[in-house]
Design a protein around this motif. Structure first.
Motif, PDB file in Angstrom:
ATOM      1  N   VAL A 258      -6.294 -11.255  -8.394  1.00  0.00           N
ATOM      2  CA  VAL A 258      -5.647 -11.468  -9.684  1.00  0.00           C
ATOM      3  C   VAL A 258      -4.788 -10.243  -9.962  1.00  0.00           C
ATOM      4  CG1 VAL A 258      -5.969 -11.857 -12.153  1.00  0.00           C
ATOM      5  CG2 VAL A 258      -7.635 -12.771 -10.535  1.00  0.00           C
ATOM      6  N   ASN A 259      -3.514 -10.471 -10.182  1.00  0.00           N
ATOM      7  CA  ASN A 259      -2.628  -9.375 -10.556  1.00  0.00           C
ATOM      8  C   ASN A 259      -1.842  -9.757 -11.790  1.00  0.00           C
ATOM      9  OD1 ASN A 259      -2.071  -8.226  -7.233  1.00  0.00           O
ATOM     10  ND2 ASN A 259      -2.657  -6.907  -8.939  1.00  0.00           N
TER      11      ASN A 259
ATOM     12  N   VAL B 166       0.852  -1.190   0.000  1.00  0.00           N
ATOM     13  CA  VAL B 166       0.000   0.000   0.000  1.00  0.00           C
ATOM     14  C   VAL B 166       0.892   1.246   0.000  1.00  0.00           C
ATOM     15  CG1 VAL B 166      -1.699   1.330   1.318  1.00  0.00           C
ATOM     16  CG2 VAL B 166      -1.897  -1.171   1.186  1.00  0.00           C
ATOM     17  N   ASP B 167       1.873   1.246   0.879  1.00  0.00           N
ATOM     18  CA  ASP B 167       2.749   2.414   1.006  1.00  0.00           C
ATOM     19  C   ASP B 167       3.560   2.659  -0.263  1.00  0.00           C
ATOM     20  OD1 ASP B 167       1.818   2.652   3.542  1.00  0.00           O
ATOM     21  OD2 ASP B 167       3.567   1.720   4.513  1.00  0.00           O
ATOM     22  N   SER B 168       3.871   1.590  -0.975  1.00  0.00           N
ATOM     23  CA  SER B 168       4.708   1.753  -2.167  1.00  0.00           C
ATOM     24  C   SER B 168       3.967   2.490  -3.281  1.00  0.00           C
ATOM     25  CB  SER B 168       5.152   0.393  -2.685  1.00  0.00           C
ATOM     26  OG  SER B 168       4.068  -0.249  -3.347  1.00  0.00           O
ATOM     27  N   GLY B 169       2.629   2.475  -3.223  1.00  0.00           N
ATOM     28  CA  GLY B 169       1.860   3.128  -4.278  1.00  0.00           C
ATOM     29  C   GLY B 169       1.864   2.352  -5.582  1.00  0.00           C
ATOM     30  N   LEU B 170       2.268   1.085  -5.543  1.00  0.00           N
ATOM     31  CA  LEU B 170       2.331   0.269  -6.760  1.00  0.00           C
ATOM     32  C   LEU B 170       0.956   0.165  -7.417  1.00  0.00           C
ATOM     33  CD1 LEU B 170       3.830  -1.782  -8.611  1.00  0.00           C
ATOM     34  CD2 LEU B 170       3.148  -3.553  -6.975  1.00  0.00           C
ATOM     35  N   GLN B 171       0.943   0.479  -8.710  1.00  0.00           N
ATOM     36  CA  GLN B 171      -0.305   0.371  -9.466  1.00  0.00           C
ATOM     37  C   GLN B 171      -0.246  -0.842 -10.384  1.00  0.00           C
ATOM     38  OE1 GLN B 171       0.694   4.227 -10.759  1.00  0.00           O
ATOM     39  NE2 GLN B 171      -1.272   5.123 -10.214  1.00  0.00           N
TER      40      GLN B 171
ATOM     41  N   LYS C 125      -6.217  -3.288  -3.660  1.00  0.00           N
ATOM     42  CA  LYS C 125      -6.873  -4.544  -4.039  1.00  0.00           C
ATOM     43  C   LYS C 125      -6.646  -5.600  -2.956  1.00  0.00           C
ATOM     44  CE  LYS C 125      -6.694  -5.930  -8.464  1.00  0.00           C
ATOM     45  NZ  LYS C 125      -6.173  -6.570  -9.699  1.00  0.00           N
ATOM     46  N   TRP C 126      -5.407  -5.687  -2.488  1.00  0.00           N
ATOM     47  CA  TRP C 126      -5.104  -6.708  -1.475  1.00  0.00           C
ATOM     48  C   TRP C 126      -5.860  -6.480  -0.179  1.00  0.00           C
ATOM     49  CZ3 TRP C 126       0.806  -8.164  -1.370  1.00  0.00           C
ATOM     50  CH2 TRP C 126       1.219  -8.505  -2.677  1.00  0.00           C
ATOM     51  N   GLN C 127      -6.083  -5.204   0.130  1.00  0.00           N
ATOM     52  CA  GLN C 127      -6.789  -4.916   1.375  1.00  0.00           C
ATOM     53  C   GLN C 127      -8.232  -5.397   1.339  1.00  0.00           C
ATOM     54  OE1 GLN C 127      -5.829  -0.699   1.556  1.00  0.00           O
ATOM     55  NE2 GLN C 127      -4.671  -1.026   3.451  1.00  0.00           N
ATOM     56  N   GLY C 128      -8.701  -5.751   0.144  1.00  0.00           N
ATOM     57  CA  GLY C 128     -10.050  -6.319   0.025  1.00  0.00           C
ATOM     58  C   GLY C 128     -10.133  -7.720   0.605  1.00  0.00           C
ATOM     59  N   ILE C 129      -8.995  -8.291   0.966  1.00  0.00           N
ATOM     60  CA  ILE C 129      -9.000  -9.643   1.528  1.00  0.00           C
ATOM     61  C   ILE C 129      -8.537  -9.604   2.976  1.00  0.00           C
ATOM     62  CG2 ILE C 129      -7.723 -11.834   1.482  1.00  0.00           C
ATOM     63  CD1 ILE C 129      -8.139 -12.030  -1.369  1.00  0.00           C
TER      64      ILE C 129
ATOM     65  N   THR D 140     -12.391 -10.130  -4.929  1.00  0.00           N
ATOM     66  CA  THR D 140     -11.820 -10.278  -3.591  1.00  0.00           C
ATOM     67  C   THR D 140     -12.895 -10.701  -2.593  1.00  0.00           C
ATOM     68  OG1 THR D 140     -12.035  -7.883  -3.397  1.00  0.00           O
ATOM     69  CG2 THR D 140      -9.842  -8.746  -3.849  1.00  0.00           C
ATOM     70  N   VAL D 141     -14.159 -10.676  -3.040  1.00  0.00           N
ATOM     71  CA  VAL D 141     -15.230 -11.210  -2.199  1.00  0.00           C
ATOM     72  C   VAL D 141     -15.564 -12.627  -2.637  1.00  0.00           C
ATOM     73  CG1 VAL D 141     -17.631 -10.941  -1.489  1.00  0.00           C
ATOM     74  CG2 VAL D 141     -16.176  -8.917  -1.776  1.00  0.00           C
ATOM     75  N   ARG D 142     -15.816 -12.793  -3.934  1.00  0.00           N
ATOM     76  CA  ARG D 142     -16.113 -14.122  -4.473  1.00  0.00           C
ATOM     77  C   ARG D 142     -15.394 -14.285  -5.799  1.00  0.00           C
ATOM     78  NH1 ARG D 142     -21.877 -15.245  -5.607  1.00  0.00           N
ATOM     79  NH2 ARG D 142     -22.510 -13.690  -4.093  1.00  0.00           N
ATOM     80  N   GLY D 143     -14.338 -15.061  -5.777  1.00  0.00           N
ATOM     81  CA  GLY D 143     -13.550 -15.251  -6.992  1.00  0.00           C
ATOM     82  C   GLY D 143     -13.450 -16.714  -7.338  1.00  0.00           C
TER      83      GLY D 143
END
Ligand SMILES: Cc1cc2nc3c(=O)[nH]c(=O)nc-3n(C[C@H](O)[C@H](O)[C@H](O)COP(=O)(O)O)c2cc1C
Ligand code: SF4
Ligand code: SF4
Ligand code: SF4
Ligand code: FES
Lengths: 154, 437, 476
Positions: free
Chosen positions: B208-209, B48-53, B65-69, B197-200
């Motif tokens: 998915v990245n 999150v801190d890295s700001g990676l898109q 996105k990861w924080q959704g899990i 991230t809720v139902r995959g």
């Protein structure tokens, strides 16, 4: 198909349990590698092995461009004719091939040596034009390269 | 050199893709550090801190996105690296797979640790053979050294990796569609909600990245989020792998620091245009640059390119995007009508057929442009194309339909005169030329 | 209860989970093709668009309800997008309504008039596909008319679970196809896909070209095919469209049967046996009263039966499990004290018929066993050898097993050889000729209505029973 089951069992080890249907596409690919195409008996075998309804296998089979249910020529020549390849001579390559082989994309030579197809982007745009021969990419293909290549494919 | 490096920070040699070579340049240290000293949530926080898109097309922040899990919610979670790479003009993930596969694997282990993933997947496009062999060999090397499997490095953390090869369908690059492919059904994109991230995968929370997005994780954990942020621009941190093709002297994959001057990149790093022709246009990020974000034009004209820098916000304000990093350079003298014809043929060929506007609209536009190219265009065809494109945009289940719409809109808007010429005279203003000769 | 707003009116979302359900339940019609309440949500037709204020246009069938959500169903962007979707759907549609059985009840036709109405934008030749593809002995598929909503596929996957139908190919080459090694004949619920299909792509072979649907009307009825008691609609010509000068039976024929949706019994479905009620009720009728095979007036036969009923000795009645609740009560009130009564299974599973499954079909192939047994018990028939009279009501009794010395009074509706063996045969009406109710195996009571005239010389059992109880020579 049955003789491949030990291989499939091996693949299963890295999958979460209870999701055997995940092996459907991998199994179909492997069967096709083995036989050259996917036969009715293979489908029956997979229905039994994976426990999925036959209709699901048929639906999947016709969805993917690489899967086929009938044999083709010994050498499958696939010319990428998407944007980048067309900008670097793919259309000429294709004309060249149809001329030499006397067949159109989608056809097989009468001696069953070659089947010619067009495909969309193969991820070889930087090394265009590309010709895929069975699994292998032949990139930056010039007319001279093509001569030599076709020589080698008997 | 277009700036600092993250993924290409080593010299490629015949065995630089091996585990030993990767270890020699500091590989798998981040994994050891994380497993020993970090909590899963701390790994996510670092990202999150890295700001990676995201590098797959939409530039969605990976950390968010990861924080959704919730790694501790007791459900199974899945991680999938998207290596489907089917976007025309894009071949940069292939570089990672062939030359730096362990960066992807170490990163996937870190991500799996962060997200509580026991089973991870790489979804690699079916046609990729060498990239798959390289990846597969790397996976076996990693398993051989206990980097995958049970109780990794004695940490108690276990993770398996399954390399799933596709079978020839561009739409499988769409994240929800590849779930169907892995589940053994037709690869239909899925409606949101629910988010993946809720139902995959298998109805469980899933991330998915893109391959490049994931492969960057190890670097960030090794060097810290601050070091990553120091590269690139304020709002587009880091680098991007740009795959350049078309009428360019030195096509290939380049790692470019975000914010780098575009003109310099094209004319110096990539050696300028073929045949010394002037630049006509650039498709900046794969022919579907806009897949998920904007509604903007996606072809850039020469003047626009010359004063741009390569980063997400600049391109967005210029009306396009870095998309998948697949840059197609188009020289003066190229027939844009024929180029659009190829694009529309592509979307028509690849539409999964599930939803009405894309299934019908892609075919419709393809048939109209085929007719124009056959010299039988009618004046109202341009309006028809606009209409179809308009209603393919934002009306479909997945971005493929939208992308087909943008492709048509952008080409028609920027090169309307060429279309009018073709329709009026029944032939191309540029002799139907696609090559630079 | 959460409240949201549709076209600025507050509505209660109730138990509903999606905006489409809330809208439909509250009288705001949102057109839709692929969504069906009993099937999974796929959101592929893209027609059910609504505008969520502040968030733009989206499909309603997959839009979750939320407190305070503000939805417009008829705003300008909604209309424009909906119209564009309908134009896409028509792009390769043959519009051969003139020869399509679905015309008149086709959702696509209705939506075209309601929401599009414009001539085609496209000059391109239409794509062709298979017409008249046989899916089974019962159903044909017209791929050109198919709009690929996947309802039929989902039905065979999720409801009947026969997994016979699927989609092949992709893009605009996609087609519905049956699995290669079976046909839809393997699915005892297959005909539901005909109703589910929003267009005329799935057609009933037995109904094909029989009538334009606007000449028809339905009568509510109950399928007597098994103890489930599915509620159905029997379709026949409207009164005002009666054909004159033709064989009168054309006007009364049951041309097709469809489910009458009923959450308590059969939901939205019926099985194929229920579809074939036209044939069941169309069997040759008995219209002539008989005394040992000799034609007599109905009154004469009734009088003969009365005498037998009043005679001394042991009397046994085999009560029909096809009798309506009303008829069963009439029998009990008028005659039960004169008989030892047993409930008889009029019908048993036929050859090749599905005996029982998890969806609807029950092993008891009679509609009213539940009500009959409530009145007359469930003991198996035990007819002593010294029995002097057996009253056989309805089908299914084997006369050769009845005591040799017993007289037989038979009440039946169909032309069958045993009618002539009985000492007295009285022709009775069938359910399409009268009102009544059946009670399903779960105790649910459903009504049926008449749609055919009772033939001359035939009497309703409900009327007959009090007459049989009266002394010989009384009025009939
Ligand atoms: C039609 C379509 C094709 C796509 N193809 C790819 C692809 O080949 N590779 C990829 O990484 N993302 C692709 N995407 C984007 C993915 O849906 C998804 O956004 C991405 O993998 C997420 O990864 P990221 O957040 O790391 O970028 C595609 C999207 C669409 C709509
Ligand atoms: S937009 Fe196209 S590819 Fe995407 S789901 Fe719809 S039909 Fe399929
Ligand atoms: S046949 Fe009818 S129900 Fe089935 S997909 Fe086509 S339109 Fe839908
Ligand atoms: S399930 Fe039983 S009651 Fe329902 S339609 Fe079939 S036979 Fe008739
Ligand atoms: S009913 Fe909602 S998309 Fe079809």
């Amino acid at each position: 198909m049955k003789h491949l089951i030990p291989e499939f069992e091996h693949l299963k080890k890295r999958l979460p349990p209870g999701h055997d249907a995940t092996l459907l596409v991998p199994c179909l690919r492997r069967v096709q590698e083995d036989r050259g195409f996917i036969a009715d008996s293979d489908i029956d075998g997979l229905v039994e092995y994976l426990g999925v309804p036959r209709i699901q296998i048929e639906e999947v089979l016709s969805f993917y461009g690489m899967l086929r249910r009938a044999p083709i020529g010994r050498w499958h020549l696939q010319v990428c004719h998407n944007v980048s390849c067309s900008m670097r001579g793919a259309e000429r390559l294709l004309d060249d091939l149809t001329g030499r082989l006397g067949i159109q994309p989608g056809e097989t030579t009468p001696d069953r040596r070659f089947t010619l197809s067009t495909v969309e982007c193969l991820g070889s745009c930087g090394t265009a034009p590309v010709l895929m021969v069975n699994e292998a990419y032949h990139e930056n293909l010039s007319a001279a390269d093509l001569d030599a290549l076709l020589e080698r494919l008997d | 050199m277009p700036g600092r490096k993250v993924l290409m920070d080593f010299e490629v040699t015949p065995d630089s893709h091996s585990l030993a070579a990767y270890r020699a340049r500091g590989g798998y240290q981040a994994l050891e550090k994380a497993l020993r000293t970090m909590q899963p949530r701390e790994v996510t926080q670092e990202i999150v801190d890295s700001g990676l898109q995201g590098r797959g097309g939409a530039a969605f922040p990976a950390g968010r996105k990861w924080q959704g899990i919730d790694p501790d919610d007791g459900q199974p979670h899945y991680l999938i690296a998207n290596a489907d790479e089917g976007e025309p003009g894009t071949f940069k993930d292939r570089w990672v797979l062939e030359y730096n596969p362990h960066a992807l694997l170490e990163s996937m282990l870190l991500a799996s640790y962060a997200l509580g993933v026991r089973h991870a997947f790489v979804y690699i496009r079916g046609e990729y053979d060498i990239p798959w062999r390289r990846l597969d060999a790397a996976v076996e090397e990693a398993y051989g050294e206990g980097l995958f499997g049970e109780d990794i490095l004695g940490s108690g953390f276990s993770c398996d990796l399954f390399v799933f090869r596709g079978a020839g369908a561009y739409v499988c690059g769409e994240a929800s569609s590849l779930l169907g492919s892995i589940e053994g059904s037709r690869a239909y994109p899925r409606n949101r909600p629910p988010r993946m991230t809720v139902r995959g995968l298998y109805q469980a929370p899933t991330v998915v990245n893109n391959v490049e997005t994931l492969a960057t994780i190890a670097w960030i954990l090794r060097n810290g989020a601050a070091a990553f942020r120091a590269i690139g621009t304020e709002r587009s941190p880091g680098t991007r792998l740009i795959s350049v093709s078309g009428h360019i002297r030195n096509p290939g994959v380049y790692e470019v620091e975000l914010g780098y001057s575009w003109a310099k990149f094209l004319h110096e790093d990539c050696g300028g245009l073929l045949c010394n022709k002037p630049l006509k246009a650039v498709i900046p990020g794969g022919i579907s640059s806009q897949v998920l974000t904007g509604k903007d034009a996606k072809v850039l004209t020469a003047e626009e390119v010359e004063c741009l820098t390569l980063d997400h916000e600049k391109l967005r304000s210029a009306g396009s995007s870095l998309g998948s990093g697949g840059m197609i350079v188009i020289a003066e003298g190229t027939c844009m009508v024929r180029l659009l014809q190829i694009m529309l043929r592509f979307y028509h060929h690849e539409s999964c057929g599930q939803c009405t506007p894309c299934r019908e609209g892609t075919g419709w536009m393809h048939r109209v442009i085929d007719r124009i190219v056959a010299g039988e265009g009618r004046p109202e065809d341009i309006d028809t194309l606009h209409h179809v494109a308009r209603y393919n945009d934002g009306t479909t289940i997945c971005g493929l339909g939208d992308a087909a719409g943008y492709a048509a809109t952008a080409m028609l808007d920027n090169f309307r005169d060429e279309f009018e010429y073709f329709i009026e005279h029944g032939r191309s203003k540029f002799g139907g030329n696609l090559e630079c000769r | 209860m959460p409240v949201m707003f549709i076209n600025d009116q507050p509505v209660d979302t109730g138990e509903h989970r999606t905006v489409l359900q809330v809208a439909l339940a509250n009288g705001f019609y949102v057109p839709h093709f692929c969504w069906h309440p009993e099937l999974s949500i796929v959101g592929n037709c893209r027609v059910c668009v609504v505008e969520q204020e502040g968030r733009g246009v989206g499909i309603a069938c997959n839009m979750p309800v939320a407190e305070g959500l503000r939805i417009q169903t008829e705003s300008e962007p909604v209309r424009a997008q909906r119209k564009a979707m309908l134009q896409f759907i028509l792009l390769n549609h043959p519009v051969d309504c003139g020869i399509c059985d679905k015309a008149g009840e086709c959702t696509l036709q209705d939506y075209h008039y309601a929401y599009n109405g414009a001539p085609a934008l496209s000059h391109e030749p239409k794509l062709h596909s298979t017409k008249f593809f046989p899916l089974s002995e019962r159903i044909i598929l017209d791929n050109e008319r198919c709009i690929l909503c996947s309802r039929c596929v989902r039905f065979t996957r999720e409801i009947s679970k026969s997994n016979v139908l699927g989609m092949e190919q992709r893009g605009d080459g996609m087609r519905v196809r049956p699995v290669e090694d079976r046909t839809l004949d393997d699915d005892p619920y297959s005909d539901n896909v005909i109703d589910l299909c929003p267009v005329g792509a799935l057609l009933s072979r037995s109904f094909q070209y029989q009538a334009r649907v606007w000449y028809l009307e339905p009568t509510a009825s109950v399928c007597p095919g098994c103890a489930r008691g599915c509620t159905v609609q029997l379709w026949h010509r409207r009164h005002e469209w009666r054909l004159k000068g033709l064989d009168g039976s054309h006007n009364e024929r049951i041309l097709r049967v469809t489910p009458l949706e009923n959450p308590r019994v059969n939901g939205a479905w019926i099985c194929n046996k229920g579809r074939d009620l036209g044939a069941l009720f169309g069997r040759p009728r008995a219209g002539q009263a008989l005394l040992k095979g000799r034609p007599v007036l109905l009154a004469e036969a009734i009088d003969a039966a009365r005498r037998l009923v009043r005679g001394a000795g042991r009397r046994v009645a085999l009560v029909s499990s096809w009798g309506s609740n009303e008829e069963l009560r009439a029998f009990r009130n008028a005659l039960a004290d004169r008989f030892t009564s047993f409930v008889k299974a009029d019908h048993r599973p036929g050859e090749g018929e599905v005996v029982e499954d998890d969806l609807l079909i029950r092993a008891d192939k009679n509609p009213n066993t539940h009500a009959a047994q409530a009145l007359f018990g469930n003991a198996p028939a035990d007819i002593p050898d010294d029995t002097e009279l057996v009253l056989v009501w309805g089908e299914g009794a084997d006369f050769s097993t009845l005591p040799r010395g017993a007289k037989i009074v038979h009440l039946g509706a169909w032309l069958q050889p045993e009618n002539g063996y009985a000492d007295v045969f009285i022709p009775i009406s069938i359910q399409t000729e009268r009102h009544g109710h059946y009670t399903s195996f779960e105790g649910v009571v459903s009504a049926f209505e008449p749609c055919q005239r009772r033939p001359e010389g035939v009497i309703d059992a409900e009327t007959l029973f009090p007459l049989l109880a009266a002394p010989p020579g009384s009025d009939t």
